[in-house]
Design an enzyme around this catalytic site. Structure first.
Site, PDB file in Angstrom:
ATOM      1  CB  SER A 105      52.693 -68.269  18.513  1.00  0.00           C
ATOM      2  OG  SER A 105      52.381 -67.092  19.219  1.00  0.00           O
ATOM      3  CG  ASP A 239      50.291 -69.612  26.077  1.00  0.00           C
ATOM      4  OD1 ASP A 239      50.721 -68.442  26.088  1.00  0.00           O
ATOM      5  OD2 ASP A 239      50.317 -70.339  25.065  1.00  0.00           O
ATOM      6  CG  HIS A 268      53.428 -69.060  23.769  1.00  0.00           C
ATOM      7  ND1 HIS A 268      52.088 -69.156  23.435  1.00  0.00           N
ATOM      8  CD2 HIS A 268      54.024 -68.403  22.738  1.00  0.00           C
ATOM      9  CE1 HIS A 268      51.885 -68.576  22.264  1.00  0.00           C
ATOM     10  NE2 HIS A 268      53.039 -68.112  21.812  1.00  0.00           N
TER      11      HIS A 268
END
Length: 293
Positions: A105, A239, A268
């Site tokens: 991320s 996502d 995610h």
């Protein structure tokens, strides 16, 4: 200071694997890094670094003790978090040590910035999982949360403060209730989530997230181009932080890059229920380069 979880190995080797994570609590990745360490036959140490200020420090220690970045004006902001990881490497990793960086991320954005700011490190590969490296505020999840993170986050502090007085068993039950929809929730995630009953930790998490919405805008195509052969990107199909459109665009811009789209339906926040699956996948990706050392 946030100490890494360090898994020492039984003999000397030339590579360390460093995982830069998001959420910024290393405990969420305990199952993942153990699986990765064992998947690589315990030959390479795997270190994971929390974001500064995202987990409670040991009793008697402040959030910024024992770190050179405390002189920064904005220690817990996005720039400070990048410097926090570079400070860790400079203090703990010899210059001749080969590295594999893994980001998740916003950790992918930080990884690219580290590669740009500190070219002296010998990075063999960087694996970027569900990379939030561009247009975060314009993503489906960003559109929903940007107003909250940038303007309304302060109203969340009082509820967290009040909840912090609850007994630990009640807090644990609350976390289990929130994660009840997961078929096989990771026990490490449940324990780690108890940090989110700390007002200081939540304030730092939300502050950094607000900066992400404002500062992660344009993809750094220059750094990607310069390091393309070292990068592995892994995007999700559904996502809401880095939608498939972002995958298609970066794939078009870098047709020769190792840019993959998940076909397994992994979320995610994979650490909640797919840590071992993702670790096994990365093990396969890294085996070839590591065996050539």
């Amino acid at each position: 200071m946030n100490d890494p979880l360090v898994f020492q190995f039984l003999f000397m080797c030339l590579t360390k694997i460093l995982f830069i994570c998001n959420p910024g609590l290393a405990g969420y990745y305990r199952t993942f890094i153990r699986a990765l360490y064992h998947g690589l036959n315990r030959r390479y140490p795997v270190w994971v670094v929390s974001h500064a200020g995202h987990c409670k420090p040991p009793n008697g220690m402040g959030m910024t003790e024992d770190t050179d970045i405390k002189e920064l004006e904005d220690v817990f902001g996005l720039h400070g978090q990048i410097e926090h990881k570079l400070d860790f490497l400079r203090k703990n990793v010899p210059k001749d040590m080969k590295l594999v960086l893994i980001g998740h991320s916003i950790g992918c954005y930080i990884t690219l910035e580290m590669m740009k700011r500190a070219s002296e490190f010998q990075v063999l590969r960087s694996v970027l999982l569900f990379p939030t490296i561009e247009r975060m505020a314009q993503s489906p999840q960003g559109k929903l949360l940007t107003p909250v993170l940038c303007k309304l986050r302060y109203i969340l502090y009082m509820p967290v403060y009040l909840l912090s007085f609850l007994p630990e068993r009640v807090k644990t039950s609350m976390v289990r209730f929130v994660l009840r929809g997961l078929k096989y929730p990771d026990e490490a995630s449940i324990v780690t989530s108890l940090n989110l009953f700390s007002v200081d930790c939540v304030a730092n998490v939300l502050y950094m997230a607000s900066q992400e919405m404002m500062k992660v805008v344009e993809r750094d195509s220059t750094t990607i181009k310069q390091n393309l052969k070292k990068l592995i990107f892994y995007y999700g199909v559904a996502d809401n932080w880095c939608p498939q459109q972002y995958f298609e665009e970066i794939k078009m811009d870098f047709p020769d890059g190792d840019i993959r789209l998940c076909e397994k339906g992994i979320r995610h926040a994979f650490v909640l229920d797919a840590s071992r699956e993702v670790a096994a996948m990365i093990t396969d990706w890294l085996q070839d380069i590591l065996t050539r050392l």
